[in-house]
Design a protein around this motif. Structure first.
Motif, PDB file in Angstrom:
ATOM      1  N   PRO A   1       8.189  -4.108  15.953  1.00 39.57           N
ATOM      2  CA  PRO A   1       9.133  -4.869  17.014  1.00 39.57           C
ATOM      3  C   PRO A   1       8.437  -5.035  18.408  1.00 39.57           C
ATOM      4  CG  PRO A   1      10.014  -2.892  15.975  1.00 39.57           C
ATOM      5  CD  PRO A   1       8.433  -2.927  15.784  1.00 39.57           C
ATOM      6  N   VAL A   2       8.700  -6.189  19.043  1.00 34.97           N
ATOM      7  CA  VAL A   2       8.065  -6.431  20.353  1.00 34.97           C
ATOM      8  C   VAL A   2       9.274  -6.395  21.268  1.00 34.97           C
ATOM      9  CG1 VAL A   2       7.208  -8.062  21.768  1.00 34.97           C
ATOM     10  CG2 VAL A   2       6.535  -7.687  19.409  1.00 34.97           C
ATOM     11  N   LEU A   3       9.078  -5.764  22.516  1.00 35.05           N
ATOM     12  CA  LEU A   3      10.148  -5.757  23.466  1.00 35.05           C
ATOM     13  C   LEU A   3       9.887  -6.685  24.665  1.00 35.05           C
ATOM     14  CD1 LEU A   3      10.085  -1.717  24.060  1.00 35.05           C
ATOM     15  CD2 LEU A   3      11.808  -3.191  22.574  1.00 35.05           C
ATOM     16  N   ASP A   4       8.598  -7.066  24.918  1.00 34.21           N
ATOM     17  CA  ASP A   4       8.676  -8.050  25.918  1.00 34.21           C
ATOM     18  C   ASP A   4       7.069  -8.429  26.120  1.00 34.21           C
ATOM     19  OD1 ASP A   4       9.120  -9.723  28.203  1.00 34.21           O
ATOM     20  OD2 ASP A   4       9.117  -8.007  29.582  1.00 34.21           O
ATOM     21  N   ILE A   5       6.838  -9.736  26.656  1.00 35.81           N
ATOM     22  CA  ILE A   5       5.369 -10.171  26.803  1.00 35.81           C
ATOM     23  C   ILE A   5       5.129 -10.552  28.186  1.00 35.81           C
ATOM     24  CG2 ILE A   5       5.112 -10.691  24.305  1.00 35.81           C
ATOM     25  CD1 ILE A   5       5.832 -13.746  25.197  1.00 35.81           C
ATOM     26  N   LYS A   6       3.968 -10.701  28.689  1.00 32.26           N
ATOM     27  CA  LYS A   6       3.707 -10.927  30.113  1.00 32.26           C
ATOM     28  C   LYS A   6       2.286 -11.582  30.071  1.00 32.26           C
ATOM     29  CE  LYS A   6       6.833  -7.667  32.761  1.00 32.26           C
ATOM     30  NZ  LYS A   6       6.784  -6.372  33.581  1.00 32.26           N
ATOM     31  N   PRO A   7       2.163 -12.696  30.850  1.00 31.93           N
ATOM     32  CA  PRO A   7       0.712 -13.256  30.545  1.00 31.93           C
ATOM     33  C   PRO A   7      -0.001 -12.365  31.578  1.00 31.93           C
ATOM     34  CG  PRO A   7       2.265 -14.388  32.490  1.00 31.93           C
ATOM     35  CD  PRO A   7       3.222 -13.420  31.522  1.00 31.93           C
TER      36      PRO A   7
ATOM     37  N   PRO B   1      -1.132   6.747  19.924  1.00 30.87           N
ATOM     38  CA  PRO B   1       0.100   5.898  19.789  1.00 30.87           C
ATOM     39  C   PRO B   1       1.256   6.956  19.795  1.00 30.87           C
ATOM     40  CG  PRO B   1      -1.140   6.012  17.557  1.00 30.87           C
ATOM     41  CD  PRO B   1      -1.860   6.602  18.784  1.00 30.87           C
ATOM     42  N   HIS B   2       1.256   8.338  19.377  1.00 29.57           N
ATOM     43  CA  HIS B   2       2.097   9.369  19.342  1.00 29.57           C
ATOM     44  C   HIS B   2       2.481   9.762  20.645  1.00 29.57           C
ATOM     45  CE1 HIS B   2       1.326   8.712  14.981  1.00 29.57           C
ATOM     46  NE2 HIS B   2      -0.013   9.073  15.499  1.00 29.57           N
ATOM     47  N   ARG B   3       3.564   9.387  21.059  1.00 26.53           N
ATOM     48  CA  ARG B   3       3.829   9.692  22.506  1.00 26.53           C
ATOM     49  C   ARG B   3       5.369   9.841  22.623  1.00 26.53           C
ATOM     50  NH1 ARG B   3      -0.677   7.707  24.790  1.00 26.53           N
ATOM     51  NH2 ARG B   3       0.103   8.010  26.814  1.00 26.53           N
ATOM     52  N   PRO B   4       5.838  10.610  23.744  1.00 28.03           N
ATOM     53  CA  PRO B   4       7.353  11.052  23.847  1.00 28.03           C
ATOM     54  C   PRO B   4       8.157   9.802  23.573  1.00 28.03           C
ATOM     55  CG  PRO B   4       5.942  12.089  25.707  1.00 28.03           C
ATOM     56  CD  PRO B   4       5.241  11.262  24.984  1.00 28.03           C
ATOM     57  N   ASN B   5       7.873   8.462  24.331  1.00 29.03           N
ATOM     58  CA  ASN B   5       8.447   7.252  23.886  1.00 29.03           C
ATOM     59  C   ASN B   5       7.534   6.525  23.173  1.00 29.03           C
ATOM     60  OD1 ASN B   5      10.874   7.797  25.285  1.00 29.03           O
ATOM     61  ND2 ASN B   5      10.011   7.746  27.192  1.00 29.03           N
TER      62      ASN B   5
ATOM     63  N   PHE C   1       4.179  -5.738  24.721  1.00 33.75           N
ATOM     64  CA  PHE C   1       4.906  -4.436  24.934  1.00 33.75           C
ATOM     65  C   PHE C   1       5.828  -4.302  23.614  1.00 33.75           C
ATOM     66  CE2 PHE C   1       4.453  -6.103  29.041  1.00 33.75           C
ATOM     67  CZ  PHE C   1       4.221  -4.883  29.909  1.00 33.75           C
ATOM     68  N   PHE C   2       5.458  -3.317  22.911  1.00 42.14           N
ATOM     69  CA  PHE C   2       6.016  -3.214  21.578  1.00 42.14           C
ATOM     70  C   PHE C   2       6.494  -1.821  21.202  1.00 42.14           C
ATOM     71  CE2 PHE C   2       1.435  -2.292  21.261  1.00 42.14           C
ATOM     72  CZ  PHE C   2       1.237  -1.324  20.501  1.00 42.14           C
ATOM     73  N   VAL C   3       6.828  -1.388  19.964  1.00 40.84           N
ATOM     74  CA  VAL C   3       7.448   0.073  19.763  1.00 40.84           C
ATOM     75  C   VAL C   3       6.391   0.287  18.535  1.00 40.84           C
ATOM     76  CG1 VAL C   3       9.353   1.091  18.680  1.00 40.84           C
ATOM     77  CG2 VAL C   3       9.731  -0.696  20.219  1.00 40.84           C
ATOM     78  N   PHE C   4       6.070   1.679  18.501  1.00 39.37           N
ATOM     79  CA  PHE C   4       5.143   2.269  17.528  1.00 39.37           C
ATOM     80  C   PHE C   4       6.234   2.558  16.252  1.00 39.37           C
ATOM     81  CE2 PHE C   4       2.483   3.160  21.027  1.00 39.37           C
ATOM     82  CZ  PHE C   4       1.205   2.768  20.345  1.00 39.37           C
ATOM     83  N   HIS C   5       6.778   1.792  15.601  1.00 37.17           N
ATOM     84  CA  HIS C   5       8.102   1.826  14.884  1.00 37.17           C
ATOM     85  C   HIS C   5       7.759   2.655  13.570  1.00 37.17           C
ATOM     86  CE1 HIS C   5       5.939  -1.356  12.649  1.00 37.17           C
ATOM     87  NE2 HIS C   5       6.830  -1.570  11.739  1.00 37.17           N
ATOM     88  N   LEU C   6       6.840   2.929  13.023  1.00 39.31           N
ATOM     89  CA  LEU C   6       6.225   3.919  11.917  1.00 39.31           C
ATOM     90  C   LEU C   6       5.674   5.131  12.365  1.00 39.31           C
ATOM     91  CD1 LEU C   6       3.759   1.219   9.682  1.00 39.31           C
ATOM     92  CD2 LEU C   6       6.356   1.857   9.604  1.00 39.31           C
ATOM     93  N   ASN C   7       5.806   5.657  13.602  1.00 40.49           N
ATOM     94  CA  ASN C   7       5.750   7.106  14.076  1.00 40.49           C
ATOM     95  C   ASN C   7       6.832   7.953  13.531  1.00 40.49           C
ATOM     96  OD1 ASN C   7       3.505   6.247  15.501  1.00 40.49           O
ATOM     97  ND2 ASN C   7       4.228   7.016  17.302  1.00 40.49           N
ATOM     98  N   ASN C   8       6.574   9.085  13.088  1.00 37.71           N
ATOM     99  CA  ASN C   8       7.795   9.876  12.577  1.00 37.71           C
ATOM    100  C   ASN C   8       7.851  11.270  13.208  1.00 37.71           C
ATOM    101  OD1 ASN C   8       5.307  11.224  11.893  1.00 37.71           O
ATOM    102  ND2 ASN C   8       5.694  11.685   9.714  1.00 37.71           N
TER     103      ASN C   8
ATOM    104  N   ILE D   1       6.415   3.645  22.729  1.00 32.46           N
ATOM    105  CA  ILE D   1       6.052   2.337  23.490  1.00 32.46           C
ATOM    106  C   ILE D   1       4.525   1.971  23.401  1.00 32.46           C
ATOM    107  CG2 ILE D   1       6.550   0.875  25.529  1.00 32.46           C
ATOM    108  CD1 ILE D   1       9.085   2.275  25.926  1.00 32.46           C
ATOM    109  N   GLY D   2       4.333   0.996  22.970  1.00 32.40           N
ATOM    110  CA  GLY D   2       2.974   0.526  23.196  1.00 32.40           C
ATOM    111  C   GLY D   2       2.713  -0.566  24.081  1.00 32.40           C
ATOM    112  N   LEU D   3       1.458  -0.783  24.483  1.00 34.29           N
ATOM    113  CA  LEU D   3       1.045  -2.035  25.342  1.00 34.29           C
ATOM    114  C   LEU D   3      -0.155  -2.547  24.780  1.00 34.29           C
ATOM    115  CD1 LEU D   3       1.391  -3.808  27.696  1.00 34.29           C
ATOM    116  CD2 LEU D   3      -0.303  -1.855  29.069  1.00 34.29           C
ATOM    117  N   SER D   4      -0.306  -3.788  24.402  1.00 36.46           N
ATOM    118  CA  SER D   4      -1.478  -4.446  23.707  1.00 36.46           C
ATOM    119  C   SER D   4      -1.953  -5.719  24.382  1.00 36.46           C
ATOM    120  CB  SER D   4      -1.194  -4.551  22.163  1.00 36.46           C
ATOM    121  OG  SER D   4      -2.481  -5.125  21.637  1.00 36.46           O
ATOM    122  N   LEU D   5      -3.158  -6.131  24.892  1.00 37.84           N
ATOM    123  CA  LEU D   5      -3.569  -7.307  25.153  1.00 37.84           C
ATOM    124  C   LEU D   5      -4.097  -8.009  23.952  1.00 37.84           C
ATOM    125  CD1 LEU D   5      -4.055  -8.851  27.710  1.00 37.84           C
ATOM    126  CD2 LEU D   5      -6.368  -7.816  28.140  1.00 37.84           C
TER     127      LEU D   5
END
Length: 349
Positions: free
Chosen positions: A204-210, A169-173, A113-120, A175-179
């Motif tokens: 930036p990464v917010l969390d990880i889950k298996p 990737p351009h969303r209201p929040n 779980f991460f942040v699209f930190h380069l979105n403007n 936040i991204g999710l990648s496997l």
């Protein structure tokens, strides 16, 4: 008498010119003053929005991605499209204990779980909290904030669909999710080595889950037709003479692929097989920008991969193949060089 009249006329003309210049200077001063006041109102409104916590949530990253992809443009839409690509998730030692990773090496994949930190798209995301501020400050913010674009154009679809029907990737929040596939877990170093990634360097990464197939893989399942068709659009990658040899010669300077030139070559090819062009480049090649069609014109660019700058080119708007002309060290290249326009926010999905 005539000379006196001429002198008086010249003086009047000079006075008129001086008066015009003075009026212009006063108007410019007033405009600059008005502009400064408007900017100050907007700044106060933005600060008020950031400080308003009633209907907003705040999270601190647990770590940062060190990726082979240095820019948004060139990063695959989904990690499984380029399984040999690599990244390292470096966790924050100040906040995360090594014991948190105990047992993670028993899993093959992990959700990131991460942040699209380069979105403007900040002017749209500010509107989610109602803006913050009151009076003139709130009015100023409403001018720069707004409803987030409701529709975007998915890859290979020539019409727009609802934002929430896409993986844009351009969303209201942001936040991204990648496997991602787990390559190895370094408990002592608080690092997780990943493969098959779609994350840009510095994410930036917010969390990880298996990943647990019994929970996360749903059957039967169906997807929209445009998603099915996009999975079939792989391009042929052609290496011009000497290009692969350049990768081999630079193998010692690689970071995530140090002394593994063949793995680097394979990963670069996987990334280029997917259409890595920006929305603007795609439209330009297809003749949808500017006056008249330019179909058949070439597209070219540079893929920043690991420590390399990979020069690629294609001929024609269909983009059925791409060639690599040369590879060199990417000196001083940085992800912040990306220029994602507001148009791209609505088109790249």
């Amino acid at each position: 008498m005539l000379c006196g009249a001429c002198a008086a006329f010249a003086l009047q003309q000079k006075l008129r010119r001086i008066r015009r210049e003075l009026d212009k200077a006063v108007a410019q001063r007033d405009s600059e003053h008005s502009g400064r006041l408007a900017m100050q109102r907007e700044l106060r409104a933005v600060m008020a929005s950031k400080l308003a916590q009633d209907d907003a949530l705040f999270y601190a990253p647990i770590g940062t991605i060190s990726s082979c992809f240095k820019r948004c443009v060139g990063t695959p839409r989904q990690g499984h499209l380029a399984p040999r690509t690599r990244a390292v998730l470096q966790l924050k030692r100040s906040a995360i204990s090594p014991d948190s990773l105990d047992g993670l090496n028993k899993f093959s994949h992990v959700w990131v779980f991460f942040v699209f930190h380069l979105n403007n798209n900040q002017r749209w995301t500010r509107g989610l909290t109602g803006g913050g501020g009151t009076g003139d400050d709130a009015a100023a913010l409403r001018k720069v904030a707004g409803t987030f674009p409701a529709k975007v154009t998915p890859p290979f679809l020539k019409r727009k669909v609802g934002l929430f029907a896409t993986r844009s990737p351009h969303r209201p929040n942001n936040i991204g999710l990648s496997l991602c596939r787990i390559d190895r877990v370094d408990m002592a170093g608080l690092a997780i080595h990943l493969r098959g990634i779609d994350l840009v360097h510095g994410t930036p990464v917010l969390d990880i889950k298996p990943f647990v197939p019994a929970y996360d893989a749903v059957t039967p399942a169906h997807v929209a037709p445009w998603v099915e068709s996009s999975l079939q659009h792989n391009r042929a990658v052609l290496w011009e003479p000497g290009a692969q040899e350049q990768v081999t010669a630079l193998a010692a300077a690689l970071h995530l692929y140090k002394d593994e030139p063949q793995e680097a070559i394979a990963a670069i090819a996987e990334a280029l097989e997917v259409d890595i062009r920006s929305a603007f480049m795609t439209k330009k090649a297809a003749g949808q920008k500017g006056g008249g069609s330019i179909k058949g014109s070439s597209s070219s660019g540079i893929l920043l991969f690991d420590t390399l700058a990979v020069h690629w080119a294609t001929q024609g708007g269909d983009f059925n193949s791409v060639s690599v002309s040369r590879v060199e060290l990417a000196e001083g290249a940085d992800a912040e060089d990306d220029d994602v326009s507001e148009e791209a926010l609505q088109e790249d999905a």
